[in-house]
Design an enzyme around this catalytic site. Structure first.
Site, PDB file in Angstrom:
ATOM      1  N   TYR A 107      -4.694-145.176  64.271  1.00  0.00           N
ATOM      2  CA  TYR A 107      -4.097-144.790  62.919  1.00  0.00           C
ATOM      3  C   TYR A 107      -4.579-145.527  61.925  1.00  0.00           C
ATOM      4  CZ  TYR A 107      -3.222-140.046  64.067  1.00  0.00           C
ATOM      5  OH  TYR A 107      -3.225-138.498  64.077  1.00  0.00           O
ATOM      6  N   GLU A 150      -3.604-144.507  58.596  1.00  0.00           N
ATOM      7  CA  GLU A 150      -2.606-143.815  57.061  1.00  0.00           C
ATOM      8  C   GLU A 150      -2.197-144.453  56.300  1.00  0.00           C
ATOM      9  OE1 GLU A 150       0.120-141.290  60.045  1.00  0.00           O
ATOM     10  OE2 GLU A 150      -0.145-139.421  59.479  1.00  0.00           O
ATOM     11  N   ASP A 171     -18.605-131.360  41.338  1.00  0.00           N
ATOM     12  CA  ASP A 171     -19.142-131.556  42.358  1.00  0.00           C
ATOM     13  C   ASP A 171     -20.599-131.904  42.856  1.00  0.00           C
ATOM     14  OD1 ASP A 171     -19.395-131.091  45.445  1.00  0.00           O
ATOM     15  OD2 ASP A 171     -18.427-129.676  45.858  1.00  0.00           O
ATOM     16  N   THR A 212     -20.347-135.381  49.320  1.00  0.00           N
ATOM     17  CA  THR A 212     -20.706-135.792  50.713  1.00  0.00           C
ATOM     18  C   THR A 212     -21.648-136.855  50.807  1.00  0.00           C
ATOM     19  OG1 THR A 212     -22.082-134.313  50.792  1.00  0.00           O
ATOM     20  CG2 THR A 212     -20.337-133.526  51.081  1.00  0.00           C
ATOM     21  N   LYS A 214     -25.938-135.870  52.947  1.00  0.00           N
ATOM     22  CA  LYS A 214     -26.869-134.988  52.672  1.00  0.00           C
ATOM     23  C   LYS A 214     -27.936-136.025  52.295  1.00  0.00           C
ATOM     24  CE  LYS A 214     -24.648-130.762  51.845  1.00  0.00           C
ATOM     25  NZ  LYS A 214     -22.926-131.205  51.153  1.00  0.00           N
ATOM     26  N   ARG A 258     -21.461-137.932  58.462  1.00  0.00           N
ATOM     27  CA  ARG A 258     -20.295-136.712  57.699  1.00  0.00           C
ATOM     28  C   ARG A 258     -19.638-137.269  57.601  1.00  0.00           C
ATOM     29  NH1 ARG A 258     -22.028-131.916  58.388  1.00  0.00           N
ATOM     30  NH2 ARG A 258     -24.118-132.164  58.800  1.00  0.00           N
TER      31      ARG A 258
HETATM   32  N1  DSN Z   1     -23.349-126.537  53.606  1.00  0.00           N
HETATM   33  C1  DSN Z   1     -23.585-126.810  53.001  1.00  0.00           C
HETATM   34  C2  DSN Z   1     -25.326-126.744  52.404  1.00  0.00           C
HETATM   35  O1  DSN Z   1     -25.776-126.205  52.958  1.00  0.00           O
HETATM   36  O2  DSN Z   1     -25.373-126.354  51.313  1.00  0.00           O
HETATM   37  C3  DSN Z   1     -22.660-127.137  51.419  1.00  0.00           C
HETATM   38  O3  DSN Z   1     -21.638-126.961  52.187  1.00  0.00           O
END
Ligand code: DSN
Length: 427
Positions: A61, A63, A207, A233, A236, A242
């Site tokens: 933990y 925080e 974003d 994110t 990707k 993730r």
């Molecule tokens: N689920 C993602 C995508 O496939 O683009 C976006 O959040």
């Protein structure tokens, strides 16, 4: 059983303690190895990222932030978070980085919390035109708590209609303007968004969830010089664990940090943060720059093959890792196409196209991406073959003898292709 490569030595313990879940892991590894992974938001992380993520850091933990935690015993995990922050700053040239968001959606929630009050107007890309649920959809907190004003792509070019963005900004005076999408294959003009945001005194939020890996690899321009805040994110094209992250100008650092913790999250996932640090290190390399350039080349090669096989590329092509294909004149809807591809060992998703007459659960298009296959070592020629296999699968009428034979035959060709350049190779 000997641990399959890419599972740590703890795998035998898992198998003894919980054979059902051990079976899920091995089946998923087999699935990844056995087919083509074309979902544009997925990738195949490295063994080093997997090792950091599946580690004892999950126990802690922590925080708060490094040096200012609410629990004792955080000195060690502080090192992981500091490394992640410093590596991300160096990789992207950002003033301030927060690596704690559990996901892209959590990172986006923190942006709203940092800059807007309930009811404020937010100008963002329409979901059916390529935006994201958290950009103002009524089924998400974003559309329920804020006044979402959607902008669109131009009907003729299928590119973002910057004139409309400006007109809507002047009328609605949004608190935040969002640039970024999940199904838009073209480079975004960040300078144009910055100019519009300045004109109406709005926060410019990029974003970058989909394309941050291409920015890291210098395959597309960076939004850093233009944006007040960037959410992203890490799983990707960036090929990390993730998770989510935020970057912002120094003046917004305190607001962003407070919006993540304590406002919207509790204890950070220190194992995921360590894995993010590993991914940032991997991405800060010549190898990763070559990878990012190849991702774009492969997406273009696959798209060309799809178009030559009768599909229409929305906006005419791609500058990034993904392409959106309109199937309407093939007489096949997106849902059917997704199912046929699955039967052929190809994983991709149906997707709405701009001005889609079909409901989202059916959709008139498919979305494909090249991040995972490029990680496997696919080149432009392989990607052209992938494009032809997808096109054949989409047009094979499942349920008829000829269609099923064709899908079986494609499945065999897919197996041969991924056998030559496998995901997570055994040796
Ligand atoms: N689920 C993602 C995508 O496939 O683009 C976006 O959040």
């Amino acid at each position: 059983m000997t641990a399959p490569r890419f599972f740590g030595p703890e795998f035998s313990e898992l198998e003894a303690a919980d054979p059902e879940i051990a079976g899920v892991l091995t089946d998923e590894l087999d699935r990844l190895r056995g087919g083509l992974q074309l979902i544009a938001s997925e990738n195949l992380t490295s063994p080093a990222v997997l090792a950091a993520q599946g580690s004892v850091l999950t126990n802690k933990y922590a925080e708060g932030y490094p040096g200012a935690r609410y629990y004792g015993g955080c000195d060690v995990v502080d090192r992981a978070e500091n490394l992640a922050i410093e590596r991300a700053k160096a990789l992207f040239g950002a003033d301030h980085v927060n690596v704690q968001p559990h996901s892209g959606a959590n990172a986006n929630l923190a942006v709203y919390a940092a800059f807007a009050k309930p009811g404020d107007a937010i100008l963002a890309m329409s979901l059916p035109h390529g935006g994201h649920l958290t950009h103002g959809s009524k089924v998400s907190f974003s559309g329920r708590w804020f006044t979402a004003i959607p902008y669109h792509v131009h009907r003729d070019t299928e590119l973002i209609d910057y004139d409309e963005v400006r007109e809507l900004a002047l009328v609605h005076r949004p608190r935040i303007i969002v640039a970024g999408a999940t199904a838009y294959s073209r480079e975004i003009d960040f300078a144009a968004f910055r100019a519009i945001a300045d004109e109406v005194d709005a926060i410019l939020w990029v974003d970058a969830a989909h394309f941050i890996g291409l920015v890291a690899g210098q395959a597309i321009p960076s939004p850093i010089p233009y944006a007040d805040v960037i959410s992203a994110t890490t799983h990707k094209v960036l090929r990390g664990p993730r998770g989510g992250m935020l970057m912002c100008r120094e003046e917004h650092a305190r607001a962003i940090d407070k919006a993540v913790f304590p406002f919207s999250q509790g204890g950070p996932l220190m194992h995921a943060i360590a894995a993010k640090a590993v991914a940032f290190r991997e991405a800060h390399s010549e190898d990763f720059r070559r990878y990012a350039a190849q991702v774009v080349e492969n997406a273009q090669s696959m798209t060309t093959a799809l178009v030559e096989s009768g599909m229409r590329a929305v906006s005419g092509g791609t500058d990034t890792h993904l392409a959106l294909l309109d199937l309407s004149h093939l007489g096949v809807d997106g849902r059917t196409a997704e199912g046929r591809c699955a039967a052929a060992g190809i994983t991709l998703n149906k997707n709405a196209i701009p001005f889609d007459p079909a409901p989202p659960a059916v959709a008139s298009g498919i979305r494909v991406g090249s991040a995972a296959t490029t990680t496997q070592g696919f080149d432009a020629a392989d990607s052209a073959v992938v494009g032809t296999l997808v096109a054949r699968a989409v047009q094979a009428e499942a349920g008829t003898a000829a269609g099923d034979r064709e899908l079986d035959s494609i499945r065999g060709e897919v197996a041969a292709l991924v056998g030559r350049k496998p995901a997570y190779p055994r040796a």
